[in-house]
Design a protein around this motif. Structure first.
Motif, mmCIF file in Angstrom:
data_model
loop_
_atom_site.group_PDB
_atom_site.id
_atom_site.type_symbol
_atom_site.label_atom_id
_atom_site.label_comp_id
_atom_site.label_asym_id
_atom_site.label_seq_id
_atom_site.Cartn_x
_atom_site.Cartn_y
_atom_site.Cartn_z
ATOM 1 N N LYS A 146 0.817 -1.203 0.000
ATOM 2 C CA LYS A 146 0.000 0.000 0.000
ATOM 3 C C LYS A 146 0.855 1.259 0.000
ATOM 4 O O LYS A 146 0.581 2.234 -0.704
ATOM 5 C CB LYS A 146 -0.922 -0.023 1.223
ATOM 6 C CG LYS A 146 -1.887 1.139 1.289
ATOM 7 C CD LYS A 146 -2.772 1.011 2.520
ATOM 8 C CE LYS A 146 -3.724 2.199 2.607
ATOM 9 N NZ LYS A 146 -4.601 2.108 3.813
ATOM 10 N N LYS A 162 2.526 1.700 -3.525
ATOM 11 C CA LYS A 162 1.567 2.189 -4.512
ATOM 12 C C LYS A 162 1.263 3.663 -4.318
ATOM 13 O O LYS A 162 1.132 4.432 -5.275
ATOM 14 C CB LYS A 162 0.286 1.358 -4.437
ATOM 15 C CG LYS A 162 0.423 -0.058 -4.980
ATOM 16 C CD LYS A 162 -0.907 -0.797 -4.900
ATOM 17 C CE LYS A 162 -0.787 -2.199 -5.481
ATOM 18 N NZ LYS A 162 -2.071 -2.941 -5.419
ATOM 19 N N ALA A 163 1.134 4.064 -3.061
ATOM 20 C CA ALA A 163 0.839 5.467 -2.784
ATOM 21 C C ALA A 163 1.985 6.370 -3.218
ATOM 22 O O ALA A 163 1.776 7.457 -3.757
ATOM 23 C CB ALA A 163 0.541 5.646 -1.298
ATOM 24 N N ARG A 164 3.217 5.925 -3.020
ATOM 25 C CA ARG A 164 4.367 6.729 -3.452
ATOM 26 C C ARG A 164 4.461 6.802 -4.972
ATOM 27 O O ARG A 164 4.820 7.833 -5.543
ATOM 28 C CB ARG A 164 5.644 6.146 -2.862
ATOM 29 C CG ARG A 164 5.761 6.334 -1.355
ATOM 30 C CD ARG A 164 7.079 5.810 -0.821
ATOM 31 N NE ARG A 164 7.190 6.017 0.612
ATOM 32 C CZ ARG A 164 8.233 5.624 1.344
ATOM 33 N NH1 ARG A 164 9.229 4.980 0.761
ATOM 34 N NH2 ARG A 164 8.259 5.867 2.641
ATOM 35 N N ILE A 165 4.145 5.689 -5.645
ATOM 36 C CA ILE A 165 4.195 5.691 -7.115
ATOM 37 C C ILE A 165 3.147 6.630 -7.683
ATOM 38 O O ILE A 165 3.392 7.373 -8.649
ATOM 39 C CB ILE A 165 3.995 4.254 -7.643
ATOM 40 C CG1 ILE A 165 5.190 3.382 -7.249
ATOM 41 C CG2 ILE A 165 3.819 4.254 -9.159
ATOM 42 C CD1 ILE A 165 5.023 1.919 -7.595
ATOM 43 N N SER A 166 1.963 6.649 -7.081
ATOM 44 C CA SER A 166 0.888 7.509 -7.581
ATOM 45 C C SER A 166 1.056 8.960 -7.158
ATOM 46 O O SER A 166 0.299 9.820 -7.593
ATOM 47 C CB SER A 166 -0.464 6.984 -7.090
ATOM 48 O OG SER A 166 -0.510 6.977 -5.675
ATOM 49 N N GLY A 167 2.018 9.248 -6.327
ATOM 50 C CA GLY A 167 2.288 10.631 -5.921
ATOM 51 C C GLY A 167 1.465 11.091 -4.749
ATOM 52 O O GLY A 167 1.463 12.284 -4.417
ATOM 53 N N LYS A 168 0.740 10.206 -4.125
ATOM 54 C CA LYS A 168 -0.052 10.592 -2.965
ATOM 55 C C LYS A 168 0.836 10.726 -1.735
ATOM 56 O O LYS A 168 1.893 10.139 -1.657
ATOM 57 C CB LYS A 168 -1.149 9.553 -2.709
ATOM 58 C CG LYS A 168 -2.188 9.467 -3.825
ATOM 59 C CD LYS A 168 -3.233 8.431 -3.488
ATOM 60 C CE LYS A 168 -4.273 8.328 -4.587
ATOM 61 N NZ LYS A 168 -5.307 7.308 -4.260
#
Length: 242
Positions: free
Chosen positions: A88, A91-97
């Protein structure tokens, strides 16, 4: 026969005289031995009572492989993250969140930056808001930028500046220094020019006053005039001593 009987009687008398001394000697020896035995017995009992609660430490090797004492902070094991939490976060770092751990790190870094700024501010010397004290006459200015003590002298840091179109001469032996009690004080100058030419540059120097002359004075006043014309007067007051 009578002589023999007399000798026997005298021997018995002498033995009777010795007997009390022998008895007293044996009595004293008996008391000494008895006191020694009593002291030894009493000391042994006191020693046993003192060591009653003392036990020998267990130095046997621990064969069970486990310690009965709870683990301290230094001995805690490595905390493993759950797989779903790691996925999780990635994924959040990849999406820029924004990720909560990063926010926590940012918040933790802010107090450290604040502490470093406070430490830096504490290291910087505090500026004395009472200075500079300035006076000006005919575009010639005199400033007192600070007061300090050096040895047995009170030193005033001063600066002169000539913004006029002519040169001005000073004779610093005519510098008049007085305290708040109206007493005139002797002062010596160093670093100040005798001939102040027109310039935008300030000339720095010092005015030294022996502290023995101050005598609990709180404020000083300065008066300086040009020489020999005495057409301008640089005058200031309320210069703090401390």
């Amino acid at each position: 026969m009578s002589r023999y009987c007399g000798d026997r009687i005298r021997e018995r008398k002498s033995i009777m005289k010795v007997n009390p001394t022998v008895i007293l000697t044996f009595l004293l020896l008996s008391m000494m031995f008895g006191a020694g035995a009593l002291s030894a017995s009493l000391g042994l009992e006191l020693g046993k009572a003192a060591l009653k609660e003392v036990t020998q430490p267990d130095v046997r090797p621990n064969t069970s492989g486990e310690s009965k004492t709870p683990a301290t902070g230094k001995g805690q094991g490595l905390k493993l993250l759950k797989e779903d939490e790691v996925i999780k976060t990635v994924k959040a770092r990849i999406s820029g969140k924004q990720v909560e751990p990063e926010a926590a790190e940012t918040k933790a870094a802010k107090p450290e930056a604040k502490e470093s700024e406070e430490a830096k501010a504490a290291e910087e010397p505090k500026k004395d808001e009472r200075f500079p004290i300035a006076t000006k006459d005919q575009d010639v200015s005199l400033e007192v930028t600070g007061v300090r003590r050096e040895g047995s002298s009170l030193v005033l840091d001063v600066s002169l500046k000539n913004e006029s179109s002519r040169s001005v001469q000073f004779l610093y032996s005519f510098l008049n220094v007085t305290d708040d009690k109206g007493r005139s004080l002797s002062a010596t100058t160093e670093g100040l020019p005798g001939d102040l030419s027109p310039s935008e540059e300030s000339y720095s120097g010092t005015v030294s006053i022996p502290t023995a002359l101050l005598d609990n004075a709180q404020k000083l006043s300065l008066t300086l005039t040009d020489y020999p014309d005495q057409e301008l007067e640089l005058k200031m007051s309320d210069i703090p001593v401390q």
